[in-house]
Scaffold this active site. Structure first.
Site: not given
Length: 222
Positions: A47, A49, A51, A103, A106
Site C-alpha cells: 500500500c 500508506d 506508515r 496493513h 487501511c
C-alpha cells in the site's frame, strides 16, 4: 524568473546529506556497489500508506527489495504499471518471492466499508469493493469494529490470487522458474507482519492455499 529563496524542502536535502555521510562512514563501498547492480530476491507489492515503509519493516537495505505500491495494494490485470513491475521483477531481476502486503487500518479499505466518496479514487477502490461484495457473507458475520481488519486480510488473499493468475507468474511456473507468492498484513499498532496466505509455489497449490486462507479469516473473526 527563477525563485532564489531557500528551498522549502532544504531540511530533507540536509537529512539526505547526513544519511549519505553516515552510510559512507559505516561502509565506504556501499554506494559504489549499489550503483553497479541491483539484485533483489523479493518483490513487495504494498500500500502507498506512508506508515508502511517496505525496506524498514523487513530490515533490508537498498537494493535488496524491489517495490511497487498503490492505494490498498491492489493487483488487477488491466494495471500496466503493476504488471510491468511484476514482469521486470520476475523475468529480468529473477526474484524468488513476491509478497502482497496490506496493513490493518487501511484507509482505502475503510472507505469501502463506509461507502465513502472521494472522486477519482473511487474507481480504483471499486476493486476492493468487489472483494467486499464477493465475501459479503463473511463480512456480515464480523463485528463492526473488526470488519476493516477482516477485509484487509480478504483483500490481500484476493490480490495474491490475482498475482498467481497473471500470465507473468503462470509463465514463470510453466518454464520451471522458482517463484513463491506470499500474502501478509502489517500491523500499524505493533509493527508485526501477519501471514494470511501461505507460500504458493505453483498453480496446483493455489486453490488449496486460497481456501485455507479464507478459512483462516473465518476462524479469526467469525
Amino acid at each position: 524568473m527563477c525563485n532564489t529563496s531557500p528551498s522549502p524542502l532544504s531540511h530533507l536535502l540536509d537529512n539526505n546529506k547526513q544519511w549519505a555521510d553516515r552510510t559512507n562512514a559505516s561502509d565506504p563501498e556501499f554506494f559504489k556497489k549499489l550503483s553497479q547492480q541491483q539484485n533483489p530476491d523479493y518483490l513487495w507489492i504494498g500500500c502507498s500508506d506512508s506508515r508502511v515503509p517496505a525496506n524498514e519493516i523487513v530490515d533490508l537495505m537498498p537494493g535488496e527489495l524491489f517495490v511497487h505500491r498503490n492505494v490498498a495494494n491492489v493487483v488487477v490485470h488491466t494495471d500496466h504499471n503493476c504488471l510491468s513491475v511484476m514482469q521486470y521483477a520476475v523475468e529480468v531481476l529473477k526474484v524468488d518471492h513476491i509478497m502482497v502486503v496490506g496493513h490493518y487500518g487501511c484507509g482505502g479499505v475503510q472507505a469501502v466499508l463506509d461507502n465513502a466518496k472521494f472522486g477519482l479514487i473511487d474507481n480504483w477502490l471499486r476493486h476492493v469493493a468487489d472483494v467486499k461484495e464477493k465475501h459479503q457473507a463473511i463480512i456480515e458475520q464480523v463485528s463492526k469494529e473488526k470488519q476493516c481488519a477482516a477485509l484487509c486480510e480478504l483483500n490481500v488473499i484476493e490480490q495474491v490470487r490475482n498475482v498467481c493468475q497473471s500470465n507473468i507468474v503462470q509463465d514463470a511456473w510453466q518454464r520451471g522458474q522458482a517463484l513463491t507468492v506470499h500474502g501478509w498484513v502489517y500491523g500499524l499498532a505493533d509493527g508485526l507482519l501477519n501471514e494470511v496466505v501461505n507460500a504458493v509455489e505453483n498453480m496446483e497449490q493455489l486453490s488449496l492455499c486460497y481456501e485455507k486462507s479464507l478459512l483462516g479469516v473465518n476462524q479469526r473473526y467469525c
